[in-house]
Write a protein that holds these residues in place. Structure first.
Motif, PDB file in Angstrom:
ATOM      1  N   PHE A 143     -22.022  -8.953 -24.541  1.00 28.37           N
ATOM      2  CA  PHE A 143     -22.814  -8.653 -23.348  1.00 28.37           C
ATOM      3  C   PHE A 143     -22.579  -9.684 -22.244  1.00 28.37           C
ATOM      4  N   VAL A 144     -21.332  -9.750 -21.814  1.00 25.11           N
ATOM      5  CA  VAL A 144     -20.911 -10.603 -20.696  1.00 25.11           C
ATOM      6  C   VAL A 144     -19.958  -9.776 -19.837  1.00 25.11           C
ATOM      7  N   PRO A 145     -19.827 -10.100 -18.549  1.00 29.49           N
ATOM      8  CA  PRO A 145     -18.932  -9.322 -17.684  1.00 29.49           C
ATOM      9  C   PRO A 145     -17.483  -9.388 -18.148  1.00 29.49           C
ATOM     10  N   ASN A 146     -16.755  -8.305 -17.962  1.00 28.32           N
ATOM     11  CA  ASN A 146     -15.332  -8.281 -18.314  1.00 28.32           C
ATOM     12  C   ASN A 146     -14.451  -8.453 -17.076  1.00 28.32           C
ATOM     13  N   TYR A 147     -15.046  -8.963 -16.003  1.00 30.60           N
ATOM     14  CA  TYR A 147     -14.327  -9.148 -14.743  1.00 30.60           C
ATOM     15  C   TYR A 147     -14.620 -10.541 -14.184  1.00 30.60           C
ATOM     16  N   GLN A 148     -13.809 -10.963 -13.243  1.00 35.01           N
ATOM     17  CA  GLN A 148     -13.966 -12.273 -12.624  1.00 35.01           C
ATOM     18  C   GLN A 148     -15.121 -12.242 -11.625  1.00 35.01           C
ATOM     19  N   LEU A 149     -16.028 -13.187 -11.738  1.00 36.47           N
ATOM     20  CA  LEU A 149     -17.143 -13.248 -10.803  1.00 36.47           C
ATOM     21  C   LEU A 149     -16.651 -13.591  -9.405  1.00 36.47           C
ATOM     22  N   ASP A 165     -34.064 -26.562 -14.684  1.00 35.94           N
ATOM     23  CA  ASP A 165     -35.333 -26.019 -14.201  1.00 35.94           C
ATOM     24  C   ASP A 165     -35.149 -24.718 -13.426  1.00 35.94           C
ATOM     25  N   SER A 166     -34.021 -24.047 -13.625  1.00 37.50           N
ATOM     26  CA  SER A 166     -33.818 -22.754 -12.968  1.00 37.50           C
ATOM     27  C   SER A 166     -34.666 -21.690 -13.671  1.00 37.50           C
ATOM     28  N   VAL A 167     -35.330 -20.859 -12.876  1.00 41.58           N
ATOM     29  CA  VAL A 167     -36.211 -19.822 -13.412  1.00 41.58           C
ATOM     30  C   VAL A 167     -35.812 -18.476 -12.817  1.00 41.58           C
ATOM     31  N   GLY A 168     -35.401 -17.543 -13.664  1.00 46.05           N
ATOM     32  CA  GLY A 168     -35.079 -16.206 -13.211  1.00 46.05           C
ATOM     33  C   GLY A 168     -36.339 -15.351 -13.195  1.00 46.05           C
ATOM     34  N   VAL A 169     -36.564 -14.648 -12.101  1.00 45.18           N
ATOM     35  CA  VAL A 169     -37.750 -13.801 -11.955  1.00 45.18           C
ATOM     36  C   VAL A 169     -37.288 -12.360 -11.752  1.00 45.18           C
ATOM     37  N   HIS A 170     -37.682 -11.472 -12.659  1.00 52.35           N
ATOM     38  CA  HIS A 170     -37.319 -10.068 -12.491  1.00 52.35           C
ATOM     39  C   HIS A 170     -38.523  -9.268 -12.032  1.00 52.35           C
ATOM     40  N   PHE A 239     -27.944  -9.096 -13.210  1.00 52.60           N
ATOM     41  CA  PHE A 239     -28.378  -9.248 -14.596  1.00 52.60           C
ATOM     42  C   PHE A 239     -27.801 -10.528 -15.203  1.00 52.60           C
ATOM     43  N   PHE A 240     -26.520 -10.761 -14.961  1.00 52.79           N
ATOM     44  CA  PHE A 240     -25.869 -11.939 -15.523  1.00 52.79           C
ATOM     45  C   PHE A 240     -26.507 -13.220 -14.980  1.00 52.79           C
ATOM     46  N   LEU A 241     -26.760 -13.265 -13.673  1.00 49.45           N
ATOM     47  CA  LEU A 241     -27.385 -14.451 -13.080  1.00 49.45           C
ATOM     48  C   LEU A 241     -28.801 -14.652 -13.617  1.00 49.45           C
ATOM     49  N   LEU A 242     -29.536 -13.555 -13.780  1.00 48.18           N
ATOM     50  CA  LEU A 242     -30.897 -13.632 -14.320  1.00 48.18           C
ATOM     51  C   LEU A 242     -30.887 -14.195 -15.733  1.00 48.18           C
ATOM     52  N   SER A 243     -29.950 -13.742 -16.546  1.00 50.50           N
ATOM     53  CA  SER A 243     -29.886 -14.190 -17.939  1.00 50.50           C
ATOM     54  C   SER A 243     -29.400 -15.626 -18.066  1.00 50.50           C
ATOM     55  N   MET A 244     -28.658 -16.112 -17.083  1.00 49.27           N
ATOM     56  CA  MET A 244     -28.140 -17.485 -17.120  1.00 49.27           C
ATOM     57  C   MET A 244     -29.178 -18.517 -16.733  1.00 49.27           C
ATOM     58  N   CYS A 245     -30.293 -18.090 -16.146  1.00 46.20           N
ATOM     59  CA  CYS A 245     -31.353 -19.038 -15.798  1.00 46.20           C
ATOM     60  C   CYS A 245     -31.912 -19.679 -17.064  1.00 46.20           C
ATOM     61  N   HIS A 246     -32.405 -20.903 -16.927  1.00 46.49           N
ATOM     62  CA  HIS A 246     -32.919 -21.640 -18.080  1.00 46.49           C
ATOM     63  C   HIS A 246     -34.223 -21.040 -18.595  1.00 46.49           C
ATOM     64  N   HIS A 247     -34.989 -20.439 -17.703  1.00 48.26           N
ATOM     65  CA  HIS A 247     -36.280 -19.841 -18.034  1.00 48.26           C
ATOM     66  C   HIS A 247     -36.397 -18.505 -17.291  1.00 48.26           C
ATOM     67  N   TYR A 261     -33.961 -12.102 -23.505  1.00 48.20           N
ATOM     68  CA  TYR A 261     -33.557 -12.098 -24.906  1.00 48.20           C
ATOM     69  C   TYR A 261     -32.192 -12.749 -25.095  1.00 48.20           C
ATOM     70  N   LEU A 262     -31.311 -12.598 -24.120  1.00 44.59           N
ATOM     71  CA  LEU A 262     -29.966 -13.168 -24.210  1.00 44.59           C
ATOM     72  C   LEU A 262     -29.918 -14.624 -23.770  1.00 44.59           C
ATOM     73  N   ASN A 263     -31.040 -15.155 -23.317  1.00 43.84           N
ATOM     74  CA  ASN A 263     -31.119 -16.562 -22.912  1.00 43.84           C
ATOM     75  C   ASN A 263     -30.810 -17.448 -24.117  1.00 43.84           C
ATOM     76  N   MET A 264     -29.798 -18.276 -23.998  1.00 44.01           N
ATOM     77  CA  MET A 264     -29.320 -19.094 -25.116  1.00 44.01           C
ATOM     78  C   MET A 264     -30.031 -20.444 -25.237  1.00 44.01           C
ATOM     79  N   HIS A 265     -30.849 -20.817 -24.276  1.00 41.22           N
ATOM     80  CA  HIS A 265     -31.469 -22.142 -24.269  1.00 41.22           C
ATOM     81  C   HIS A 265     -32.597 -22.229 -25.292  1.00 41.22           C
TER      82      HIS A 265
END
Length: 289
Positions: A143-149, A165-170, A239-247, A261-265
């Protein structure tokens, strides 16, 4: 062959793929993704037309298939799922029909004895991690992009990834407003306040389908940034940027759920609505407010 019927928004697409992938891997069969839904609904007057985004992910070589003129059979067939009459619609292989009204429940009985069938199709939303709990590591890898950002997105990704301290808000509005499922500004302000109290210097990145509303509500907040991307891959980029946030602070949308759910931290903080329904929201260290 395991055929998964893919439909609706990106969060649902991930659940449908995850369940199909887990079944195909367990049974050592080919996975086919039927994307007929997206061609079928083109030109409709729906207020939230969806597109297939699974082909933008680094998936393990599933086969894509689309015969839009036959998709109607699934829509009507699910209404007949408890009777043998669905066979009259012309299905030649077994179809596993989820009780979609209870899609967040684990309906394990639907797959009893499924190994007896060489070919079958699954139709539903499958919003329960029990369907794919044994392959979660595989899914996170895919579940990661298959193209260059692109440049702007790559820059944002670096900024987000380097900030503990990055926080993604959906914020999901759109059809949620019509259905009465949306959360008002007070929920997000309360959640943002909690993050400010618990993090050193948080910066909030809002992903939303209603950027005008978000700008109007949070225009005075200097630590809040609304991600505004215009590209052919916009949904996946956000979606990718949201999931990369620390929180994360999320709505009850499956799009936001998957990002959290995909947040690895390991030290992540996730805030969810107090009335979020389903086992999927009963995650360790997720806070309801």
């Amino acid at each position: 062959m395991v055929k998964a019927i893919i439909q609706a928004g990106f969060g649902n697409q991930l659940f449908q793929y995850a369940t199909g992938y887990a079944l195909a891997k367990r049974l050592e069969q080919q996975l086919v993704l039927d994307t007929s839904f997206f061609d079928y609904v083109k030109g409709s007057n729906a207020d939230n037309i969806r597109v297939n985004n699974l082909n933008l992910l680094r998936l393990d070589n599933p086969k894509f298939d689309s015969i839009p003129q036959t998709y109607w059979k699934y829509r009507y067939g699910v209404l007949l799922r408890k009777t043998p009459f669905w066979r009259l619609l012309g299905f030649t292989s077994r179809v596993v029909w989820e009780d979609v009204a209870n899609c967040r429940e684990f309906q394990a009985e639907l797959f009893n004895g499924i190994e007896r069938y060489r070919n079958f199709e699954i139709y539903g939303f499958w919003q329960n991690t029990n369907y794919f709990k044994d392959v979660i590591a595989d899914l996170k890898r895919q579940f990661v992009p298959n193209y260059q950002l692109a440049g702007k997105i790559s820059k944002l990704n670096s900024e987000i990834s380097s900030n503990a301290d990055s926080v993604g808000v959906h914020i999901r509005r759109g059809d949620f407003v019509r259905l009465g499922w949306n959360k008002g500004a007070d929920y997000y302000r309360t959640a943002i306040g909690i993050m400010r109290q618990n993090l050193n210097k948080p910066h909030f990145y809002i992903c939303t389908d209603d950027k005008a509303w978000a700008r109007d509500e949070f225009k005075e907040e200097r630590d809040i940034e609304i991600i505004d991307i215009i590209s052919a891959t916009q949904d996946i980029d956000e979606f990718f940027l949201l999931s990369m946030c620390h929180h994360q602070i999320i709505s009850e949308s499956t799009f936001g759920w998957w990002a959290a759910y995909l947040n690895m931290h390991t030290d992540k903080r996730i805030i969810i609505p107090t009335d979020a329904q389903g086992e999927i929201f009963n995650q360790d260290n997720w806070t309801r407010i």
